[in-house]
Design a protein around this motif. Sequence first.
Motif, mmCIF file in Angstrom:
data_model
loop_
_atom_site.group_PDB
_atom_site.id
_atom_site.type_symbol
_atom_site.label_atom_id
_atom_site.label_comp_id
_atom_site.label_asym_id
_atom_site.label_seq_id
_atom_site.Cartn_x
_atom_site.Cartn_y
_atom_site.Cartn_z
ATOM 1 N N THR A 109 0.847 -1.193 0.000
ATOM 2 C CA THR A 109 0.000 0.000 0.000
ATOM 3 C C THR A 109 0.878 1.238 0.000
ATOM 4 O O THR A 109 1.893 1.286 0.696
ATOM 5 N N LYS A 111 0.708 5.284 0.890
ATOM 6 C CA LYS A 111 -0.076 6.283 1.604
ATOM 7 C C LYS A 111 0.646 7.619 1.590
ATOM 8 O O LYS A 111 1.847 7.674 1.354
ATOM 9 N N VAL A 116 -4.826 6.794 1.653
ATOM 10 C CA VAL A 116 -4.323 5.704 0.812
ATOM 11 C C VAL A 116 -4.311 6.197 -0.631
ATOM 12 O O VAL A 116 -5.326 6.643 -1.163
ATOM 13 N N GLY A 119 -3.407 0.849 -3.648
ATOM 14 C CA GLY A 119 -3.424 -0.435 -2.955
ATOM 15 C C GLY A 119 -4.542 -0.520 -1.951
ATOM 16 O O GLY A 119 -5.420 0.339 -1.916
ATOM 17 N N PRO A 120 -4.535 -1.579 -1.174
ATOM 18 C CA PRO A 120 -3.517 -2.638 -1.201
ATOM 19 C C PRO A 120 -3.657 -3.522 -2.444
ATOM 20 O O PRO A 120 -4.756 -3.765 -2.911
#
Length: 167
Positions: A109, A111, A116, A119-120
């Motif tokens: 992921t 960020k 975010v 992803g994830p």
Amino acid sequence: MILQYLIGEFELEVNNTRKLLTMVPEKDLGYKPSEISWTMGQLAQHIATIYYWYVGTLTKDVYDMATDSLERGAPDDINATLALFESNVEKARTALKSLTAERLQDNWTMKAGEKVILGPMPRGIVLRGFLFNHIYHHRGELIVYLRATGNKVPGLYGPTYEESRKN
């Protein structure tokens, strides 16, 4: 076996990226095709910067861009961009060679703080889609910038149109 192919593609495409970045002339670093576009210098710098992201992508399960200290250099200095590229390629190469086939399946992921960005998703998909293909996309843009400013474009997968017309 898949890692050998990925490393092979990485090395081939690093050479192609290097060929392209070395064609960017200092005199055209400020060129941009529209008001919302990056300058040629910013685009070249972004391509060099993507190689830095290999480290966070391949060595961490969650890459938080807000906590990373990213060095970009000056987009109006092609030599600084080329040095950034070479430095980031070495970091990317080390991260890629530390990867295992099993880690390609792990979720990853990206960020920026609590937000975010991506992803994830499995790291192998991120490697191909977010890293490899991202670079190819921006190289295509850079080729258009070079052509629009009357500069030479290197043949990446064979001769360019101009090179093929010489025969």
